[in-house]
Design a protein around this motif. Structure first.
Motif, PDB file in Angstrom:
ATOM      1  N   ARG A  54      49.166  31.456  42.008  1.00 26.07           N
ATOM      2  CA  ARG A  54      49.851  32.424  41.239  1.00 26.07           C
ATOM      3  C   ARG A  54      50.214  31.569  39.850  1.00 26.07           C
ATOM      4  NH1 ARG A  54      54.849  34.193  39.312  1.00 26.07           N
ATOM      5  NH2 ARG A  54      54.970  36.366  38.688  1.00 26.07           N
ATOM      6  N   GLN A  55      50.918  30.205  40.139  1.00 26.43           N
ATOM      7  CA  GLN A  55      51.264  29.557  39.129  1.00 26.43           C
ATOM      8  C   GLN A  55      50.008  28.885  38.387  1.00 26.43           C
ATOM      9  OE1 GLN A  55      53.496  26.453  41.279  1.00 26.43           O
ATOM     10  NE2 GLN A  55      55.699  27.760  40.992  1.00 26.43           N
ATOM     11  N   ALA A  56      49.085  28.612  39.313  1.00 26.90           N
ATOM     12  CA  ALA A  56      47.711  28.238  38.472  1.00 26.90           C
ATOM     13  C   ALA A  56      46.991  29.355  37.605  1.00 26.90           C
ATOM     14  CB  ALA A  56      46.598  27.872  39.656  1.00 26.90           C
ATOM     15  N   ARG A  57      47.091  30.571  38.113  1.00 24.79           N
ATOM     16  CA  ARG A  57      46.495  31.661  37.365  1.00 24.79           C
ATOM     17  C   ARG A  57      47.222  31.803  35.891  1.00 24.79           C
ATOM     18  NH1 ARG A  57      47.165  36.665  35.929  1.00 24.79           N
ATOM     19  NH2 ARG A  57      45.266  37.797  35.732  1.00 24.79           N
ATOM     20  N   GLU A  58      48.441  31.902  36.198  1.00 27.07           N
ATOM     21  CA  GLU A  58      49.433  32.088  35.068  1.00 27.07           C
ATOM     22  C   GLU A  58      49.190  31.120  33.857  1.00 27.07           C
ATOM     23  OE1 GLU A  58      53.301  32.390  36.540  1.00 27.07           O
ATOM     24  OE2 GLU A  58      53.251  34.522  36.995  1.00 27.07           O
ATOM     25  N   SER A  59      49.037  29.500  34.166  1.00 27.99           N
ATOM     26  CA  SER A  59      48.668  28.612  33.424  1.00 27.99           C
ATOM     27  C   SER A  59      47.432  28.919  32.820  1.00 27.99           C
ATOM     28  CB  SER A  59      48.844  27.278  34.121  1.00 27.99           C
ATOM     29  OG  SER A  59      47.887  27.164  35.240  1.00 27.99           O
ATOM     30  N   ARG A  60      46.651  29.519  33.221  1.00 22.10           N
ATOM     31  CA  ARG A  60      45.131  29.816  32.614  1.00 22.10           C
ATOM     32  C   ARG A  60      45.080  31.198  32.129  1.00 22.10           C
ATOM     33  NH1 ARG A  60      45.068  26.466  36.922  1.00 22.10           N
ATOM     34  NH2 ARG A  60      43.948  24.377  36.790  1.00 22.10           N
ATOM     35  N   GLY A  61      45.936  31.630  32.381  1.00 21.59           N
ATOM     36  CA  GLY A  61      45.649  33.363  31.875  1.00 21.59           C
ATOM     37  C   GLY A  61      46.066  33.918  30.503  1.00 21.59           C
ATOM     38  N   TYR A  62      46.175  32.728  29.735  1.00 24.02           N
ATOM     39  CA  TYR A  62      46.453  33.064  28.263  1.00 24.02           C
ATOM     40  C   TYR A  62      47.463  34.216  28.111  1.00 24.02           C
ATOM     41  CZ  TYR A  62      42.254  30.291  28.092  1.00 24.02           C
ATOM     42  OH  TYR A  62      41.427  29.110  28.575  1.00 24.02           O
ATOM     43  N   GLY A  63      48.719  34.138  28.530  1.00 23.36           N
ATOM     44  CA  GLY A  63      49.763  35.313  28.565  1.00 23.36           C
ATOM     45  C   GLY A  63      49.343  36.534  29.395  1.00 23.36           C
ATOM     46  N   LYS A  64      48.476  36.780  30.135  1.00 23.93           N
ATOM     47  CA  LYS A  64      48.132  37.996  30.530  1.00 23.93           C
ATOM     48  C   LYS A  64      49.297  38.200  31.726  1.00 23.93           C
ATOM     49  CE  LYS A  64      43.410  38.489  29.222  1.00 23.93           C
ATOM     50  NZ  LYS A  64      41.773  38.578  29.736  1.00 23.93           N
ATOM     51  N   ASN A  65      49.799  39.330  32.148  1.00 17.67           N
ATOM     52  CA  ASN A  65      50.621  39.247  33.116  1.00 17.67           C
ATOM     53  C   ASN A  65      50.024  40.227  34.030  1.00 17.67           C
ATOM     54  OD1 ASN A  65      52.589  37.938  32.054  1.00 17.67           O
ATOM     55  ND2 ASN A  65      53.474  39.888  30.946  1.00 17.67           N
ATOM     56  N   GLY A  66      50.021  39.885  35.576  1.00 14.56           N
ATOM     57  CA  GLY A  66      49.623  40.717  36.631  1.00 14.56           C
ATOM     58  C   GLY A  66      48.046  40.565  37.150  1.00 14.56           C
ATOM     59  N   LEU A  67      47.507  40.850  38.121  1.00 17.19           N
ATOM     60  CA  LEU A  67      46.158  40.471  38.452  1.00 17.19           C
ATOM     61  C   LEU A  67      45.386  41.859  38.608  1.00 17.19           C
ATOM     62  CD1 LEU A  67      44.462  38.177  39.783  1.00 17.19           C
ATOM     63  CD2 LEU A  67      45.342  39.145  41.970  1.00 17.19           C
ATOM     64  N   PRO A  68      44.396  41.971  37.955  1.00 19.72           N
ATOM     65  CA  PRO A  68      43.651  43.271  37.908  1.00 19.72           C
ATOM     66  C   PRO A  68      43.098  43.697  39.208  1.00 19.72           C
ATOM     67  CG  PRO A  68      43.043  41.757  35.944  1.00 19.72           C
ATOM     68  CD  PRO A  68      43.827  40.951  37.023  1.00 19.72           C
ATOM     69  N   LEU A  69      43.181  45.025  39.599  1.00 23.01           N
ATOM     70  CA  LEU A  69      42.747  45.427  40.914  1.00 23.01           C
ATOM     71  C   LEU A  69      41.496  44.740  41.405  1.00 23.01           C
ATOM     72  CD1 LEU A  69      43.527  47.375  43.207  1.00 23.01           C
ATOM     73  CD2 LEU A  69      42.292  48.963  42.206  1.00 23.01           C
ATOM     74  N   ARG A  70      40.217  44.571  40.535  1.00 24.16           N
ATOM     75  CA  ARG A  70      39.249  43.989  41.106  1.00 24.16           C
ATOM     76  C   ARG A  70      39.220  42.747  41.621  1.00 24.16           C
ATOM     77  NH1 ARG A  70      38.974  44.078  35.252  1.00 24.16           N
ATOM     78  NH2 ARG A  70      38.751  42.185  34.377  1.00 24.16           N
ATOM     79  N   ASP A  71      40.255  41.893  40.931  1.00 23.61           N
ATOM     80  CA  ASP A  71      40.348  40.411  41.563  1.00 23.61           C
ATOM     81  C   ASP A  71      41.079  40.448  42.749  1.00 23.61           C
ATOM     82  OD1 ASP A  71      39.039  40.069  39.121  1.00 23.61           O
ATOM     83  OD2 ASP A  71      40.841  39.592  37.912  1.00 23.61           O
ATOM     84  N   TRP A  72      41.650  41.381  43.134  1.00 23.24           N
ATOM     85  CA  TRP A  72      42.455  41.286  44.439  1.00 23.24           C
ATOM     86  C   TRP A  72      41.534  40.681  45.659  1.00 23.24           C
ATOM     87  CZ3 TRP A  72      47.429  40.548  45.484  1.00 23.24           C
ATOM     88  CH2 TRP A  72      48.698  40.844  44.501  1.00 23.24           C
ATOM     89  N   GLY A  73      40.532  41.164  45.716  1.00 18.55           N
ATOM     90  CA  GLY A  73      39.796  40.693  46.898  1.00 18.55           C
ATOM     91  C   GLY A  73      39.484  39.200  47.040  1.00 18.55           C
ATOM     92  N   SER A  74      39.160  38.532  45.898  1.00 15.31           N
ATOM     93  CA  SER A  74      38.737  36.970  45.555  1.00 15.31           C
ATOM     94  C   SER A  74      40.139  36.173  45.816  1.00 15.31           C
ATOM     95  CB  SER A  74      37.962  37.082  44.187  1.00 15.31           C
ATOM     96  OG  SER A  74      38.964  37.441  43.247  1.00 15.31           O
ATOM     97  N   PHE A  75      41.162  37.008  45.307  1.00 13.21           N
ATOM     98  CA  PHE A  75      42.582  36.193  45.545  1.00 13.21           C
ATOM     99  C   PHE A  75      43.082  35.981  46.938  1.00 13.21           C
ATOM    100  CE2 PHE A  75      47.150  36.028  45.592  1.00 13.21           C
ATOM    101  CZ  PHE A  75      47.320  35.190  44.848  1.00 13.21           C
ATOM    102  N   ILE A  76      42.812  36.986  47.859  1.00  6.15           N
ATOM    103  CA  ILE A  76      43.178  37.065  49.026  1.00  6.15           C
ATOM    104  C   ILE A  76      42.255  36.378  49.974  1.00  6.15           C
ATOM    105  CG2 ILE A  76      43.485  38.723  51.250  1.00  6.15           C
ATOM    106  CD1 ILE A  76      44.386  40.830  49.273  1.00  6.15           C
ATOM    107  N   GLY A  77      41.052  36.349  49.490  1.00 10.71           N
ATOM    108  CA  GLY A  77      40.327  35.585  50.264  1.00 10.71           C
ATOM    109  C   GLY A  77      40.369  33.999  50.127  1.00 10.71           C
ATOM    110  N   ALA A  78      40.538  33.746  48.985  1.00  2.00           N
ATOM    111  CA  ALA A  78      40.913  32.442  48.720  1.00  2.00           C
ATOM    112  C   ALA A  78      42.228  31.789  49.236  1.00  2.00           C
ATOM    113  CB  ALA A  78      40.972  32.092  46.910  1.00  2.00           C
ATOM    114  N   LEU A  79      43.003  32.949  49.171  1.00  2.00           N
ATOM    115  CA  LEU A  79      44.596  32.298  49.833  1.00  2.00           C
ATOM    116  C   LEU A  79      44.307  32.211  51.497  1.00  2.00           C
ATOM    117  CD1 LEU A  79      47.641  32.102  49.861  1.00  2.00           C
ATOM    118  CD2 LEU A  79      47.542  34.992  49.974  1.00  2.00           C
TER     119      LEU A  79
END
Length: 259
Positions: free
Chosen positions: A173-198
């Motif tokens: 989460r911290q890595a994503r926020e540091s590269r998110g350019y101010g965007k908050n939250g995780l889009p629904l389409r990205d949840w699958g890849s996030f959980i898999g990577a986790l």
């Protein structure tokens, strides 16, 4: 502090909670097991008997240094799941079970209420046990009760694996926020890849931890290094006798009829 950070702090505090010095974690573990056994054996339609078990929990919790309200809070979080267990009982059982001031209450509604009370009391008692003993102290007590070693080790490993999951999720989460350019939250389409990577990251870290344990002589049993005082004291005996007398009286003598 984010929710992940709060959850990690809570897990760390539950792992090494300071035991109550008046009684040993072993006696608390024995009493909670007795409480769950007697309470869960109460018929679902006997609400009065279940309430008396709740009275014991409300009296003992402050004596052990835990507020009763703090035990109910996590129990109410699980209330929707507990409700789903008996939500259809009022629809399936219409037999009259109780009449109060001329109002008839079916056994379906009584059993539904009994399931909810049972669930709240069981979760509250379990939370009190872990808060007082800590999860490591609880596992140490299970060893003293001659619970199979591999089962105790698995319980402790599952608890620590939860910490690994939270730590890896916090890092991602911290890595994503540091590269998110101010965007908050995780889009629904990205949840699958996030959980898999986790999952992959947590498994790889678990493998590294396991190899480190093997290199240090791990043989399937967690070393008994808790350094906790399980010496039996008079207060332990009094606590168990008082609790057992309460459970036997409430379970086999319908004292609600006195009132």
């Amino acid at each position: 502090m984010t929710k992940l950070e709060k959850a990690l702090v809570i897990l760390n505090s539950l792992e090494t909670a300071e035991p109550d010095l008046r009684i040993s974690p072993l006696s608390i573990t024995v009493v909670i097991f007795l409480f769950l056994g007697f309470m869960l054996s109460v018929p679902l339609t006997n609400i009065g008997m279940l309430i008396w078990f709740g009275v014991w929990l409300a009296l003992i919790a402050p004596w052990l240094g835990v507020s009763f309200g703090s035990l109910l809070k996590p129990a109410f979080i699980l209330l929707p799941f507990i409700t789903l267990i008996g939500i259809f009982n009022p629809l399936l059982d219409h037999e009259r079970g109780l009449v109060i001031y001329g109002v008839s209450i079916s056994k379906g509604w009584l059993s539904f209420a009994g399931i909810i009370i049972r669930g709240l009391l069981a979760v509250s008692a379990s939370v009190m046990l872990i808060r007082i003993c800590g999860f490591r102290g609880f596992c140490h007590s299970l060893n003293h009760l001659r619970v199979p070693t591999y089962l105790v080790t698995q319980l402790l490993m599952v608890f620590r694996y939860l910490k690994i999951l939270l730590e890896e999720a916090l890092t991602m989460r911290q890595a994503r926020e540091s590269r998110g350019y101010g965007k908050n939250g995780l889009p629904l389409r990205d949840w699958g890849s996030f959980i898999g990577a986790l999952f992959i990251r947590s498994v790889e870290r678990s493998e590294r931890i396991h190899r480190a344990m093997l290199s240090r002589g791990f043989n399937g049993k967690i070393p008994d290094y808790f350094n906790m005082d399980h010496g039996w004291k008079k207060s332990d005996t009094v606590f168990i006798i008082f609790s057992l007398c309460w459970f036997l009286t409430v379970r086999f003598w319908d004292i609600i009829k006195i009132f």
